[in-house]
Design a protein around this motif. Structure first.
Motif, PDB file in Angstrom:
ATOM      1  N   SER A 265       0.814  -1.649   0.202  1.00 50.99           N
ATOM      2  CA  SER A 265      -0.227  -0.354   0.338  1.00 50.99           C
ATOM      3  C   SER A 265       1.014   1.454   0.428  1.00 50.99           C
ATOM      4  O   SER A 265       0.323   2.222  -1.024  1.00 50.99           O
ATOM      5  CB  SER A 265      -1.057   0.078   0.919  1.00 50.99           C
ATOM      6  N   LEU A 266       1.963   1.429   0.820  1.00 50.29           N
ATOM      7  CA  LEU A 266       2.345   1.717   0.931  1.00 50.29           C
ATOM      8  C   LEU A 266       3.340   2.620  -0.447  1.00 50.29           C
ATOM      9  O   LEU A 266       3.989   3.939  -0.701  1.00 50.29           O
ATOM     10  CB  LEU A 266       3.953   2.437   1.889  1.00 50.29           C
ATOM     11  N   VAL A 267       3.914   1.964  -1.360  1.00 49.88           N
ATOM     12  CA  VAL A 267       4.663   2.111  -2.755  1.00 49.88           C
ATOM     13  C   VAL A 267       3.247   2.184  -3.663  1.00 49.88           C
ATOM     14  O   VAL A 267       3.426   2.979  -4.363  1.00 49.88           O
ATOM     15  CB  VAL A 267       5.291   0.085  -3.039  1.00 49.88           C
ATOM     16  N   ILE A 268       1.955   1.447  -3.610  1.00 48.95           N
ATOM     17  CA  ILE A 268       1.263   2.197  -4.672  1.00 48.95           C
ATOM     18  C   ILE A 268       0.098   3.263  -4.261  1.00 48.95           C
ATOM     19  O   ILE A 268       0.210   4.015  -5.602  1.00 48.95           O
ATOM     20  CB  ILE A 268      -0.134   0.421  -4.313  1.00 48.95           C
ATOM     21  N   MET A 269       0.254   3.869  -2.567  1.00 49.79           N
ATOM     22  CA  MET A 269      -0.495   5.349  -2.875  1.00 49.79           C
ATOM     23  C   MET A 269       0.259   6.051  -2.815  1.00 49.79           C
ATOM     24  O   MET A 269      -1.114   7.472  -3.791  1.00 49.79           O
ATOM     25  CB  MET A 269      -0.875   5.211  -1.065  1.00 49.79           C
ATOM     26  N   PRO A 270       1.052   6.557  -3.462  1.00 47.38           N
ATOM     27  CA  PRO A 270       1.808   7.526  -3.697  1.00 47.38           C
ATOM     28  C   PRO A 270       1.834   7.386  -4.861  1.00 47.38           C
ATOM     29  O   PRO A 270       1.256   8.407  -5.754  1.00 47.38           O
ATOM     30  CB  PRO A 270       2.938   7.802  -3.255  1.00 47.38           C
ATOM     31  N   LEU A 271       1.767   6.217  -5.875  1.00 45.84           N
ATOM     32  CA  LEU A 271       2.041   6.544  -7.455  1.00 45.84           C
ATOM     33  C   LEU A 271       0.454   6.536  -8.293  1.00 45.84           C
ATOM     34  O   LEU A 271       0.496   7.297  -9.238  1.00 45.84           O
ATOM     35  CB  LEU A 271       2.464   4.987  -7.154  1.00 45.84           C
ATOM     36  N   ILE A 272      -0.535   5.996  -7.669  1.00 48.14           N
ATOM     37  CA  ILE A 272      -2.428   6.666  -7.960  1.00 48.14           C
ATOM     38  C   ILE A 272      -2.516   8.032  -7.824  1.00 48.14           C
ATOM     39  O   ILE A 272      -2.894   8.667  -8.410  1.00 48.14           O
ATOM     40  CB  ILE A 272      -3.294   5.443  -7.380  1.00 48.14           C
ATOM     41  N   GLY A 273      -1.732   8.256  -7.023  1.00 46.53           N
ATOM     42  CA  GLY A 273      -2.301  10.257  -6.089  1.00 46.53           C
ATOM     43  C   GLY A 273      -1.197  10.801  -7.394  1.00 46.53           C
ATOM     44  O   GLY A 273      -1.884  11.722  -8.045  1.00 46.53           O
ATOM     45  N   ARG A 274       0.295  10.310  -7.425  1.00 48.48           N
ATOM     46  CA  ARG A 274       0.541  11.287  -8.791  1.00 48.48           C
ATOM     47  C   ARG A 274      -0.582  11.363 -10.261  1.00 48.48           C
ATOM     48  O   ARG A 274      -0.838  12.193 -10.636  1.00 48.48           O
ATOM     49  CB  ARG A 274       2.017  10.995  -8.845  1.00 48.48           C
ATOM     50  N   LEU A 275      -0.876   9.659 -10.478  1.00 38.65           N
ATOM     51  CA  LEU A 275      -1.151   9.516 -11.415  1.00 38.65           C
ATOM     52  C   LEU A 275      -2.849  10.326 -11.328  1.00 38.65           C
ATOM     53  O   LEU A 275      -3.599  10.681 -12.655  1.00 38.65           O
ATOM     54  CB  LEU A 275      -1.656   7.545 -11.671  1.00 38.65           C
ATOM     55  N   SER A 276      -3.152  10.464 -10.657  1.00 37.87           N
ATOM     56  CA  SER A 276      -4.539  10.903 -10.072  1.00 37.87           C
ATOM     57  C   SER A 276      -4.548  12.433 -10.577  1.00 37.87           C
ATOM     58  O   SER A 276      -5.648  13.305 -10.853  1.00 37.87           O
ATOM     59  CB  SER A 276      -4.860  11.119  -9.029  1.00 37.87           C
ATOM     60  N   ASP A 277      -3.299  12.926 -10.269  1.00 37.27           N
ATOM     61  CA  ASP A 277      -3.101  14.815 -10.308  1.00 37.27           C
ATOM     62  C   ASP A 277      -2.549  14.660 -12.328  1.00 37.27           C
ATOM     63  O   ASP A 277      -2.725  16.058 -12.665  1.00 37.27           O
ATOM     64  CB  ASP A 277      -2.671  15.510  -9.612  1.00 37.27           C
TER      65      ASP A 277
END
Length: 413
Positions: A265-277
């Protein structure tokens, strides 16, 4: 939608992200630790699945009621002071949980903790929406939601380890001690958040609450969040009991399962956050929801399974769950106007908590167990129910996405 330019964070914004993330870590850990403690609690207090499901939902229901009661006042005070007030109450409730030794006392303690803890997320979201632009919020949500993964990486494994040594009360003492240090940091370093106070028009808290509820666009956001929570919470209460009694894991293996899932989750969430922006948030939400549906059906129909396979499937399932939470949070945060954000977030959080409580209670009615230590039955029905709810969530989130894009065109966000 074309990729957008990434807006950088200031030094103070980075501190705000950190303090809100670590605050979320403690609140989420307090709620999340109930699930892995499920098997230990059910054995220690001789609880049936229905009673344990109610213990989990008691927190959610009290949090939901608290959110509704405070919604009218949420935009009438400095958001820092509100955060500190409810966080101190949350700490007191958590200490009460650590002092509980019987089911009725534990139930009362969870209600008290929920009354305060359930409002903290909405206050944090209001602060985020006030201090960060929409082009930054995907990343902010990604970092703040790392509290969820962090609770699994550090909090849940350590809590389970302490519970195996000193009893199920130990994790609550861990949360209380950590939270006291965080409360001091909030009091000393977080600046007042008061821009919204100049925009207040409603003379009474009740009128402000009513005006927020009366807005059609807001009600669309509320319903989308409630459905999202209804599907997301159904599997959680019996996750550890299912892993032990159906998949064949031992209580000693549970910390490893939660830790590895948390690291992912710690790896996935920042990545998804950047993609969301940078990419369309609704497209990411839809793809993640469909992926989660598949994994939920697969997981809830499993029998005795080696630890390695269970870990892999948990990671794949977490990818779907987390990857839909971040874009949906960013989208719903853009629905309210600044003067309504505190009330909107409080109501939204309240409905989220109530929906989670309903989900836990319904799961407790669906899942059965013939005796202590025997396999859970009907857990797969919970998985199929999540499929139907999540499909409705996609349709409703599309309406939220349309609202947000209309506001962007009008330059209101």
């Amino acid at each position: 939608m074309q990729a957008q330019e990434t807006v950088p964070f200031s030094g103070y914004q980075k501190f705000v992200i950190f303090i809100l993330a670590i605050t979320q870590f403690t609140v989420i850990l307090d709620f999340m630790v109930m699930s892995p403690l499920g098997d230990i609690l059910m054995r220690s207090l001789s609880l049936k699945p229905q009673a344990f499901g109610f213990a989990v939902s008691a927190y959610a229901f009290s949090a939901g009621i608290s959110g509704l009661l405070t919604a009218g006042f949420a935009d009438r005070f400095d958001r820092k002071k509100l955060l500190l007030f409810f966080y101190i109450g949350f700490i007191a409730g958590t200490i009460f949980c650590g002092m509980a030794h019987t089911y009725p006392v534990l139930l009362a303690a969870r209600i008290v903790t929920g009354l305060f803890g359930g409002v903290i997320s909405s206050i944090s979201l209001a602060i985020i929406t006030d201090l960060f632009s929409l082009q930054q919020r995907g990343r902010v949500m990604g970092y703040v939601q790392m509290g969820f993964g962090g609770s699994q990486v550090l909090g849940v494994p350590i809590g389970l380890y302490l519970a195996n040594i000193w009893g199920w009360e130990a994790p609550f003492w861990l949360v209380a001690v950590l939270s006291i240090a965080i409360a001091l940091l909030i009091a000393l370093r977080l600046r007042p958040v008061t821009q919204h106070l100049a925009l207040q028009n409603d003379k009474s808290a009740f009128k402000h609450l009513w005006h927020t509820l009366a807005k059609r666009n807001y009600r669309i956001g509320f319903t989308a969040t409630a459905l999202l929570s209804l599907g997301g919470f159904m599997m959680m209460p019996f996750g550890s009991a299912f892993a032990v009694n159906n998949l064949g894991l031992t209580n000693a293996q549970l910390p490893m399962l939660f830790m590895v899932s948390g690291v992912s989750s710690l790896v996935i969430m920042p990545l998804i956050g950047r993609l969301s922006d940078r990419i369309d948030k609704f497209k990411i939400f839809t793809a993640a929801s469909l992926w989660m549906l598949i994994m939920c059906v697969v997981y809830t129909n499993m029998g005795i399974t080696p630890l390695g396979i269970v870990i892999v499937l948990n990671i794949l399932m977490m990818m779907g769950i987390m990857s839909r939470t971040i874009p949906s949070s960013a989208l719903t945060s853009a629905v309210p106007e600044m003067q309504d954000r505190g009330a909107y977030m409080s109501i939204n959080s309240s409905l989220q908590q109530i929906a989670g409580g309903v989900a836990a209670a319904v799961a407790g009615l669906i899942v059965t167990q013939k005796g202590t230590g025997t396999p859970l039955e009907n857990y797969n029905i919970v998985g199929y129910t999540i499929v139907g709810i999540s499909i409705l969530s996609i349709l409703l989130m599309k309406r939220v996405d349309n609202l947000v894009k209309e506001k962007l065109v009008d330059k209101k966000v």
